[in-house]
Design a protein around this motif. Sequence first.
Motif, PDB file in Angstrom:
ATOM      1  N   ASN A   1     -15.289   5.410 -12.036  1.00 15.39           N
ATOM      2  CA  ASN A   1     -15.099   6.486 -11.058  1.00 15.39           C
ATOM      3  C   ASN A   1     -13.623   6.885 -10.952  1.00 15.39           C
ATOM      4  O   ASN A   1     -13.103   7.098  -9.860  1.00 15.39           O
ATOM      5  CB  ASN A   1     -15.623   6.056  -9.680  1.00 15.39           C
ATOM      6  CG  ASN A   1     -17.121   5.841  -9.671  1.00 15.39           C
ATOM      7  OD1 ASN A   1     -17.867   6.567 -10.317  1.00 15.39           O
ATOM      8  ND2 ASN A   1     -17.554   4.820  -8.945  1.00 15.39           N
TER       9      ASN A   1
ATOM     10  N   GLN B   1     -13.694   2.944   6.029  1.00 12.22           N
ATOM     11  CA  GLN B   1     -13.747   3.202   4.590  1.00 12.22           C
ATOM     12  C   GLN B   1     -14.884   4.173   4.252  1.00 12.22           C
ATOM     13  O   GLN B   1     -15.860   4.291   4.997  1.00 12.22           O
ATOM     14  CB  GLN B   1     -13.961   1.885   3.832  1.00 12.22           C
ATOM     15  CG  GLN B   1     -12.821   0.889   4.001  1.00 12.22           C
ATOM     16  CD  GLN B   1     -11.482   1.455   3.552  1.00 12.22           C
ATOM     17  OE1 GLN B   1     -11.370   1.994   2.446  1.00 12.22           O
ATOM     18  NE2 GLN B   1     -10.479   1.350   4.414  1.00 12.22           N
TER      19      GLN B   1
ATOM     20  N   PRO C   1     -17.348  11.785  -0.278  1.00 14.64           N
ATOM     21  CA  PRO C   1     -17.541  10.875   0.860  1.00 14.64           C
ATOM     22  C   PRO C   1     -16.302  10.718   1.729  1.00 14.64           C
ATOM     23  O   PRO C   1     -16.251   9.844   2.595  1.00 14.64           O
ATOM     24  CB  PRO C   1     -17.900   9.546   0.173  1.00 14.64           C
ATOM     25  CG  PRO C   1     -17.198   9.611  -1.138  1.00 14.64           C
ATOM     26  CD  PRO C   1     -17.216  11.055  -1.559  1.00 14.64           C
TER      27      PRO C   1
ATOM     28  N   ASN D   1     -11.683   8.028  -7.499  1.00 15.71           N
ATOM     29  CA  ASN D   1     -10.594   7.178  -6.995  1.00 15.71           C
ATOM     30  C   ASN D   1      -9.286   7.957  -6.933  1.00 15.71           C
ATOM     31  O   ASN D   1      -8.486   7.786  -5.998  1.00 15.71           O
ATOM     32  CB  ASN D   1     -10.432   5.941  -7.875  1.00 15.71           C
ATOM     33  CG  ASN D   1     -11.586   4.966  -7.713  1.00 15.71           C
ATOM     34  OD1 ASN D   1     -12.199   4.925  -6.643  1.00 15.71           O
ATOM     35  ND2 ASN D   1     -11.895   4.215  -8.760  1.00 15.71           N
TER      36      ASN D   1
ATOM     37  N   TYR E   1      -9.403  10.086  -3.868  1.00 13.57           N
ATOM     38  CA  TYR E   1      -9.259   9.305  -2.631  1.00 13.57           C
ATOM     39  C   TYR E   1      -7.809   8.905  -2.391  1.00 13.57           C
ATOM     40  O   TYR E   1      -7.337   8.849  -1.250  1.00 13.57           O
ATOM     41  CB  TYR E   1     -10.140   8.058  -2.699  1.00 13.57           C
ATOM     42  CG  TYR E   1     -10.086   7.226  -1.437  1.00 13.57           C
ATOM     43  CD1 TYR E   1     -10.691   7.662  -0.264  1.00 13.57           C
ATOM     44  CD2 TYR E   1      -9.397   6.004  -1.409  1.00 13.57           C
ATOM     45  CE1 TYR E   1     -10.634   6.909   0.897  1.00 13.57           C
ATOM     46  CE2 TYR E   1      -9.336   5.256  -0.256  1.00 13.57           C
ATOM     47  CZ  TYR E   1      -9.950   5.715   0.902  1.00 13.57           C
ATOM     48  OH  TYR E   1      -9.884   4.977   2.056  1.00 13.57           O
TER      49      TYR E   1
ATOM     50  N   ARG F   1     -18.291   5.579   2.722  1.00 11.74           N
ATOM     51  CA  ARG F   1     -19.567   4.888   2.555  1.00 11.74           C
ATOM     52  C   ARG F   1     -19.960   4.754   1.094  1.00 11.74           C
ATOM     53  O   ARG F   1     -20.864   3.973   0.752  1.00 11.74           O
ATOM     54  CB  ARG F   1     -20.657   5.613   3.338  1.00 11.74           C
ATOM     55  CG  ARG F   1     -20.417   5.564   4.848  1.00 11.74           C
ATOM     56  CD  ARG F   1     -21.573   6.143   5.638  1.00 11.74           C
ATOM     57  NE  ARG F   1     -21.342   5.982   7.069  1.00 11.74           N
ATOM     58  CZ  ARG F   1     -21.606   4.885   7.765  1.00 11.74           C
ATOM     59  NH1 ARG F   1     -22.122   3.829   7.138  1.00 11.74           N
ATOM     60  NH2 ARG F   1     -21.362   4.813   9.057  1.00 11.74           N
ATOM     61  N   SER F   2     -19.323   5.500   0.221  1.00 12.00           N
ATOM     62  CA  SER F   2     -19.540   5.357  -1.219  1.00 12.00           C
ATOM     63  C   SER F   2     -18.298   5.880  -1.918  1.00 12.00           C
ATOM     64  O   SER F   2     -17.432   6.471  -1.295  1.00 12.00           O
ATOM     65  CB  SER F   2     -20.783   6.135  -1.670  1.00 12.00           C
ATOM     66  OG  SER F   2     -20.522   7.530  -1.608  1.00 12.00           O
ATOM     67  N   MET F   3     -18.235   5.644  -3.214  1.00 11.19           N
ATOM     68  CA  MET F   3     -17.124   6.195  -3.994  1.00 11.19           C
ATOM     69  C   MET F   3     -17.679   6.976  -5.177  1.00 11.19           C
ATOM     70  O   MET F   3     -17.287   6.800  -6.331  1.00 11.19           O
ATOM     71  CB  MET F   3     -16.195   5.072  -4.460  1.00 11.19           C
ATOM     72  CG  MET F   3     -15.306   4.524  -3.363  1.00 11.19           C
ATOM     73  SD  MET F   3     -14.228   5.766  -2.607  1.00 11.19           S
ATOM     74  CE  MET F   3     -13.061   6.034  -3.923  1.00 11.19           C
ATOM     75  N   SER F   4     -18.620   7.864  -4.838  1.00  8.54           N
ATOM     76  CA  SER F   4     -19.219   8.706  -5.865  1.00  8.54           C
ATOM     77  C   SER F   4     -19.495  10.067  -5.260  1.00  8.54           C
ATOM     78  O   SER F   4     -19.539  10.230  -4.033  1.00  8.54           O
ATOM     79  CB  SER F   4     -20.511   8.090  -6.399  1.00  8.54           C
ATOM     80  OG  SER F   4     -21.464   7.985  -5.355  1.00  8.54           O
ATOM     81  N   CYS F   5     -19.701  11.043  -6.126  1.00  2.00           N
ATOM     82  CA  CYS F   5     -19.995  12.406  -5.684  1.00  2.00           C
ATOM     83  C   CYS F   5     -21.193  12.920  -6.467  1.00  2.00           C
ATOM     84  O   CYS F   5     -21.191  12.876  -7.703  1.00  2.00           O
ATOM     85  CB  CYS F   5     -18.790  13.319  -5.909  1.00  2.00           C
ATOM     86  SG  CYS F   5     -19.054  15.024  -5.351  1.00  2.00           S
TER      87      CYS F   5
ATOM     88  N   THR G   1     -17.399   3.912   7.353  1.00  6.53           N
ATOM     89  CA  THR G   1     -17.890   2.611   7.781  1.00  6.53           C
ATOM     90  C   THR G   1     -17.101   2.170   9.011  1.00  6.53           C
ATOM     91  O   THR G   1     -16.122   2.809   9.402  1.00  6.53           O
ATOM     92  CB  THR G   1     -17.725   1.573   6.663  1.00  6.53           C
ATOM     93  OG1 THR G   1     -16.317   1.437   6.362  1.00  6.53           O
ATOM     94  CG2 THR G   1     -18.458   2.007   5.402  1.00  6.53           C
TER      95      THR G   1
END
Length: 1020
Positions: free
Chosen positions: A813, A598, A846, A817, A820, A600-604, A594
Motif C-alpha cells: 500500500n 488511527q 480512510p 501510506n 497518509y 480504520r483501514s489503510m486501503s482505498c 479508531t
Amino acid sequence: MFHLRTCAAKLRPLTASQTVKTFSQNRPAAARTFQQIRCYSAPVAAEPFLSGTSSNYVEEMYCAWLENPKSVHKSWDIFFRNTNAGAPPGTAYQSPLPLSRGSLAAVAHAQSLVEAQPNVDKLVEDHLAVQSLIRAYQIRGHHVAQLDPLGILDADLDSSVPADIISSTDKLGFYGLDESDLDKVFHLPTTTFIGGQESALPLREIIRRLEMAYCQHIGVEFMFINDLEQCQWIRQKFETPGIMQFTNEEKRTLLARLVRSTRFEEFLQRKWSSEKRFGLEGCEVLIPALKTIIDKSSENGVDYVIMGMPHRGRLNVLANVIRKELEQIFCQFDSKLEAADEGSGDVKYHLGMYHRRINRVTDRNITLSLVANPSHLEAADPVVMGKTKAEQFYCGDTEGKKVMSILLHGDAAFAGQGIVYETFHLSDLPSYTTHGTVHVVVNNQIGFTTDPRMARSSPYPTDVARVVNAPIFHVNSDDPEAVMYVCKVAAEWRSTFHKDVVVDLVCYRRNGHNEMDEPMFTQPLMYKQIRKQKPVLQKYAELLVSQGVVNQPEYEEEISKYDKICEEAFARSKDEKILHIKHWLDSPWPGFFTLDGQPRSMSCPSTGLTEDILTHIGNVASSVPVENFTIHGGLSRILKTRGEMVKNRTVDWALAEYMAFGSLLKEGIHIRLSGQDVERGTFSHRHHVLHDQNVDKRTCIPMNHLWPNQAPYTVCNSSLSEYGVLGFELGFAMASPNALVLWEAQFGDFHNTAQCIIDQFICPGQAKWVRQNGIVLLLPHGMEGMVNAPEDSVLRPGLWPFPSLLQDLKEANFDINQLYDCNWVVVNCSTPGNFFHVLRRQILLPFRKPLIIFTPKSLLRHPEARSSFDEMLPGTHFQRVIPEDGPAAQNPENVKRLLFCTGKVYYDLTRERKARDMVGQVAITRIEQLSPFPFDLLLKEVQKYPSAELAWCQEEHKNQGYYDYVKPRLRTTISRAKPVWYAGRDPAAAPATGNKKTHLTELQRLLDTAFDLDIFKNFS
C-alpha cells in the motif's frame, strides 16, 4: 397615525360604542375622550406653527391629549378644546387680525383666546429642543462616557466634548434654552425610555437620566442602525431607570469568577515567571464576561458555542471557560515533556479544545469549542464562522438558535486586519450567515508597542462593525457589573435579532506584549499609571464588602479554595510525561477513526462507478428537471451537447465533475462548492444553477434532483473575497469528514490573497494541531496567451511547499501510506476521467488530507480532453502517473527521449510530436499527482526506456513551475544515474506575458527544446 399637517381638525366626542385604539405600544392603554377627524376645509397656512419640523411634536401632544387632556400643558388643552369648540382656522392661537368692517365680534373672540394662552411657538420650540437634546445623547453620549479605567486616554481618541452634549449649563444655549428652563417639565417623546412610568420630566432630570444612561461606564453606539425596532430595543435596555440591577447571588457569582480569572494568572506568574504565556492581567473581567454570554445564550436555547481568539488570555479561557483540566495546561510549561503525536506541534497559547459539560447556571448541557489559531491575528475569524455554519447545517439549525459563535479580538488587530471586514461582510449572506456572532474586543488601548493614535484613523477600533449595522457596546472593564450587564444585553440581542453585536472591553495590559517585554520603553506614562492601578478583583471585592454582600473572610476563603485547586492540579501535572496534542483537538470526528485516532483501514476501494449510475447522472445533467422552466437558448445547446456526450459514453471536464458530485450525493455525502461565480463557472462551463428566463430569482439546481434520498448539494457564489471565504470553507470542512467541501478561485493566481489560510492552516494544520481536514481547492491554471491577463494565467506552483519523502518503494500500500504521511495532496489532471477519480478518492480514503487541484481553462472545451466511460467503470482508480501508451511504448528500446510533464502542456507536446513525426522516438509521461511524489511509478517508467535521456517540460517559467521540485525527486528515483534536463520558459518576474506574439514565441521555443534530440549533448 394621522399627521396634523391638515391642521384645524375638528374634534367630536366618542360614543360609548366606539372602540379606542392606542397610538403607542409603549404607553398604557387609556380610554380617550375624543377622536380625530380630518377636515380639509382648513388650509395648512392657517396654522403656521404646524411646519414639517414641528408636526411630529404636535402630533405627540395631540395623541397624549386624546388619552388624557390633563396630561398636556394647559395651553395645549385650550388650543385643542378651542378647535373642538369651532374656533375659526388660525384664531385658536394667533394674534388678532387687522380690523375690518363686519369682523369686530370675531376679532374680539379671537383676541380673548390668544390672551388666554402662552406663546405656543416658544413652547413648541422648547419641546423640539429637548427632543434634539435626547437624540444627541443617544447618538454621541458615548463620546463622553467614562470608559478608560486608567483615566488617561479617551476611548475615541478625542478629548473634546460634542457641542450638543450638556457638560455645563451654558451649553443649553445651543438648544435655545437657558438655566431657567432646567426645572420646566417637558413631555417625553416615544423614542426614549428615560421616563420609566412617567411621560414628562423636568429638564434637569432629563439631562441627569441621559447622563446615567449614556455617559457613565457604558458607551452605546447604535443610532446608525436603520431599523427602528432594533433602536427602540436598545434604548429600552439602557435608558429604563434602574434596569441594571443585580441580585446578591449574581454579585457573589461574579466575584467568584473574578477570583478564578485573577488567581489563575497569579499562579502561573508565581510558578513560571520567566515563561511567555500572554496573560490576561488588566482584563481579568473577560472570563466572567464570556461566561455571562454563554450563560445567557444557554438560557435562550443555545447548546453549542464555537469560539475563536488570539493568544492573549487563551490559557485562562481554556481553564476557566472551556474547563480544560488544569494539570493538562500546567504540564505544557514542562520543557522535558515528550510529544506523543506525529507532527511538529504548536505553542500552548495557540492550541484549541473541545469539551461538553453542564452549564451550572442553566443546568443544561453545553458544548464549547475553541478553535486553534496561528500567530496571525484575526486569521481564525472566518474559520470559526465556517465551522459554526457547518454545525448549524448538520443539526438543522436554520435560524442559529442552537449553535452560535463568539469571536475575541485585540483592539489593534480588530482595526488593522482586513480579514475582520471580510468576515463581517459574510455575516448576512444567505449561504454564509451564522445568524449573529458576539464579538468581544479586549481593548488594551495599545498594540504591542504602538499607540492607538498611530494605529487607526477611526475613533474606535470597533468602527468596522458599523458596516453591518452591528450595535457596539463600549464598557469600562474596571466596572464588572457594567460589563456583565452589557454581555447579557449582547447575548439577548443575538438571540432576538440574530445579528452581530460588539462588546468593547476598554481595559489595559498590566505587562508588556508578553511577560518578558518591557513596556516602559515606549509607554512610560501609561505604565506608571498601571503600576498604581488596583486590580479589578480588589476593587470589586472592596465594593461588595462595603455593601455587605460578602464579608472579608468569605472573600479570602474563595481565594484559598481556588489556590488549593491550582496547587493540587500542579502536583498532578508533574506525573505527566507525554504530551498528547490530540487531547487538544477543537473538532473531533467521533466514529471516523479508531479510539486511538488511527484510520480504520489503510486501503482505498475502486473509485469507479457502474455505467447505469454514470448514465443516470449524465441524463440529469443534460436536462431541466423542473416543469415550465425556461432556460437561455445558449444553455439549451450546452445541455444538448452534454446529452450527446452521454450517448457516446464520453465526458468532458464539467460532466466528469457532475458525475463525481452526483455519485457522492447518492452515497450520503454532502457537497458544498463555494467561490466567486462557481454556480455558472468562471469559464461558463459548469451551469449547476439554472435561471428561469421569465421569472426573476427562480432557479433550479438539477444536482438536487438526482436521487430520492440523496444528500443535499450546496453551490453558492461567494462575495469577492478569497482570504475570508477560503477560511470560511476551511472551517466548514473541519466540522465533519463526511462532506466534500470545495473552494474554487476565480483564477488560480487569486489564491495569493488567501495565502495566510493556505500557509497557516491548510499546509501545516495537521502537523501543528493533529487536525485533519479534507478541503479541496480548485485553482484554474494554464498559459493561454492574451486570453487572460498575466495574473490570470498561472498560480506559480513552484512557490508552493510540496514536502514529499522517499519511502520504501516495495512497501505494501505504498500509495496509501504516502498519502497518509503527507501534509496535503497536489494534483494537475490532464483528463476529465482522472479528475473524476481524484474527487471521489478524496471521500473514499480512510483519512482526510487537503486536496489542491490545478484545474484547466482551455482544456474545458479541448476536443481531445475527453474521457470514455470505460475509464470510470468499477475497478478503475485515480492514476497518479499516466504513462506513454502510443508507438513509443510498443518499442521502448528505440525511444531517445522521455519527457515528463503535467497538465495542459501535454496536449501541446503531443501535437508537436505528431507534427514532427517523432511518435516513436519521444515518449511522454504525465505526472498527475505531484505531491506526494509517485517515486514508485516513475522508477518503472525510467526503467522501461533504458536508452532515453530524461527531460522535464513545463509551460510555466523556470522559477515558477515544478522543475525545482521535480528534478531532485526524479534524480533520487534513479539514484542520480542520469541528468534531468529542462525544457520550458526562462525565469521571469511576471507570471506570464501579456503579448500574444511573445507568448507564441516562448511556446515554440520550449517545444523546440523538447524535441531537439541534440540540444543537450553539449551539456552532458
